[in-house]
Scaffold this motif. Structure first.
Motif, PDB file in Angstrom:
ATOM      1  N   LYS A  57       1.102  62.953  -1.575  1.00 35.64           N
ATOM      2  CA  LYS A  57      -0.229  62.381  -1.814  1.00 35.64           C
ATOM      3  C   LYS A  57      -1.050  62.356  -0.523  1.00 35.64           C
ATOM      4  O   LYS A  57      -2.258  62.590  -0.541  1.00 35.64           O
ATOM      5  CB  LYS A  57      -0.113  60.969  -2.385  1.00 35.64           C
ATOM      6  CG  LYS A  57       0.383  60.936  -3.809  1.00 35.64           C
ATOM      7  CD  LYS A  57       0.581  59.503  -4.280  1.00 35.64           C
ATOM      8  CE  LYS A  57       1.213  59.439  -5.650  1.00 35.64           C
ATOM      9  NZ  LYS A  57       1.478  58.039  -6.061  1.00 35.64           N
ATOM     10  N   ALA A  58      -0.411  62.081   0.598  1.00 32.29           N
ATOM     11  CA  ALA A  58      -1.116  62.064   1.886  1.00 32.29           C
ATOM     12  C   ALA A  58      -1.581  63.467   2.263  1.00 32.29           C
ATOM     13  O   ALA A  58      -2.716  63.650   2.706  1.00 32.29           O
ATOM     14  CB  ALA A  58      -0.203  61.488   2.970  1.00 32.29           C
ATOM     15  N   VAL A  59      -0.724  64.454   2.077  1.00 34.63           N
ATOM     16  CA  VAL A  59      -1.092  65.840   2.393  1.00 34.63           C
ATOM     17  C   VAL A  59      -2.264  66.294   1.532  1.00 34.63           C
ATOM     18  O   VAL A  59      -3.182  66.975   2.010  1.00 34.63           O
ATOM     19  CB  VAL A  59       0.126  66.783   2.225  1.00 34.63           C
ATOM     20  CG1 VAL A  59      -0.296  68.246   2.275  1.00 34.63           C
ATOM     21  CG2 VAL A  59       1.173  66.502   3.296  1.00 34.63           C
TER      22      VAL A  59
ATOM     23  N   SER B  92       0.678  59.224   9.473  1.00 34.29           N
ATOM     24  CA  SER B  92       1.284  57.956   9.079  1.00 34.29           C
ATOM     25  C   SER B  92       0.470  57.396   7.919  1.00 34.29           C
ATOM     26  O   SER B  92      -0.732  57.642   7.832  1.00 34.29           O
ATOM     27  CB  SER B  92       1.286  56.952  10.229  1.00 34.29           C
ATOM     28  OG  SER B  92       2.108  57.398  11.287  1.00 34.29           O
ATOM     29  N   VAL B  93       1.140  56.666   7.028  1.00 37.44           N
ATOM     30  CA  VAL B  93       0.489  56.031   5.881  1.00 37.44           C
ATOM     31  C   VAL B  93       0.998  54.606   5.806  1.00 37.44           C
ATOM     32  O   VAL B  93       2.193  54.345   5.966  1.00 37.44           O
ATOM     33  CB  VAL B  93       0.815  56.770   4.560  1.00 37.44           C
ATOM     34  CG1 VAL B  93       0.247  56.027   3.366  1.00 37.44           C
ATOM     35  CG2 VAL B  93       0.300  58.198   4.592  1.00 37.44           C
ATOM     36  N   ALA B  94       0.075  53.668   5.563  1.00 40.70           N
ATOM     37  CA  ALA B  94       0.454  52.267   5.391  1.00 40.70           C
ATOM     38  C   ALA B  94      -0.227  51.729   4.145  1.00 40.70           C
ATOM     39  O   ALA B  94      -1.363  52.092   3.834  1.00 40.70           O
ATOM     40  CB  ALA B  94       0.043  51.445   6.602  1.00 40.70           C
TER      41      ALA B  94
ATOM     42  N   PRO C  18      -5.103  57.505   1.808  1.00 44.77           N
ATOM     43  CA  PRO C  18      -5.657  57.646   3.156  1.00 44.77           C
ATOM     44  C   PRO C  18      -4.572  57.606   4.233  1.00 44.77           C
ATOM     45  O   PRO C  18      -3.561  56.921   4.093  1.00 44.77           O
ATOM     46  CB  PRO C  18      -6.593  56.440   3.285  1.00 44.77           C
ATOM     47  CG  PRO C  18      -6.062  55.442   2.322  1.00 44.77           C
ATOM     48  CD  PRO C  18      -5.444  56.229   1.193  1.00 44.77           C
ATOM     49  N   LEU C  19      -4.804  58.365   5.286  1.00 47.74           N
ATOM     50  CA  LEU C  19      -3.914  58.358   6.438  1.00 47.74           C
ATOM     51  C   LEU C  19      -4.306  57.222   7.358  1.00 47.74           C
ATOM     52  O   LEU C  19      -5.482  56.959   7.572  1.00 47.74           O
ATOM     53  CB  LEU C  19      -4.024  59.677   7.202  1.00 47.74           C
ATOM     54  CG  LEU C  19      -3.714  60.961   6.444  1.00 47.74           C
ATOM     55  CD1 LEU C  19      -3.970  62.172   7.347  1.00 47.74           C
ATOM     56  CD2 LEU C  19      -2.285  60.964   5.954  1.00 47.74           C
ATOM     57  N   SER C  20      -3.319  56.548   7.918  1.00 44.95           N
ATOM     58  CA  SER C  20      -3.613  55.537   8.933  1.00 44.95           C
ATOM     59  C   SER C  20      -3.589  56.170  10.319  1.00 44.95           C
ATOM     60  O   SER C  20      -4.065  55.577  11.288  1.00 44.95           O
ATOM     61  CB  SER C  20      -2.625  54.369   8.847  1.00 44.95           C
ATOM     62  OG  SER C  20      -1.303  54.823   8.963  1.00 44.95           O
ATOM     63  N   GLN C  21      -3.056  57.394  10.403  1.00 48.01           N
ATOM     64  CA  GLN C  21      -2.968  58.120  11.676  1.00 48.01           C
ATOM     65  C   GLN C  21      -2.753  59.587  11.376  1.00 48.01           C
ATOM     66  O   GLN C  21      -2.169  59.956  10.363  1.00 48.01           O
ATOM     67  CB  GLN C  21      -1.789  57.577  12.483  1.00 48.01           C
ATOM     68  CG  GLN C  21      -1.439  58.380  13.719  1.00 48.01           C
ATOM     69  CD  GLN C  21      -0.205  57.826  14.394  1.00 48.01           C
ATOM     70  OE1 GLN C  21      -0.143  56.663  14.718  1.00 48.01           O
ATOM     71  NE2 GLN C  21       0.783  58.673  14.584  1.00 48.01           N
TER      72      GLN C  21
END
Length: 86
Positions: free
Chosen positions: A66-68, A29-31, A73-76
């Motif tokens: 971008k998360a991968v 998850s990303v926030a 940053p990942l939130s989870q």
């Protein structure tokens, strides 16, 4: 929140591997500033496969990539890469 789809295609030429994924995406998850952009995304990408990320404008495709790659940053969750490809 929009829908995001990840589709996998197998190439005509098979790449030998040990059947483990090259990339393992586990419940990410990303926030951004308390606004959820991606939630609970899971999937595996096999070595030698062709993978497409599709979705509408603003659906989270760029944020997902971008998360991968670790740019945002990942939130989870977590993303794991294979240590080597056969």
């Amino acid at each position: 929140m929009s829908q995001l789809a990840v589709s996998h295609f197998s190439p005509k030429q098979k790449v030998q591997n040990n059947n483990s994924p090259a990339i393992d995406i586990d419940d990410i998850s990303v926030a951004y500033k308390n606004k959820t952009a991606l939630q609970n995304i899971k999937g595996k990408v096999k070595a030698g496969s062709l993978t497409a990320v599709i979705g509408p404008n603003g659906g989270g495709k760029s944020t997902f990539l971008k998360a991968v790659l670790g740019i945002v940053p990942l939130s989870q969750g977590q993303v794991q890469f294979a240590s080597h490809l056969d």
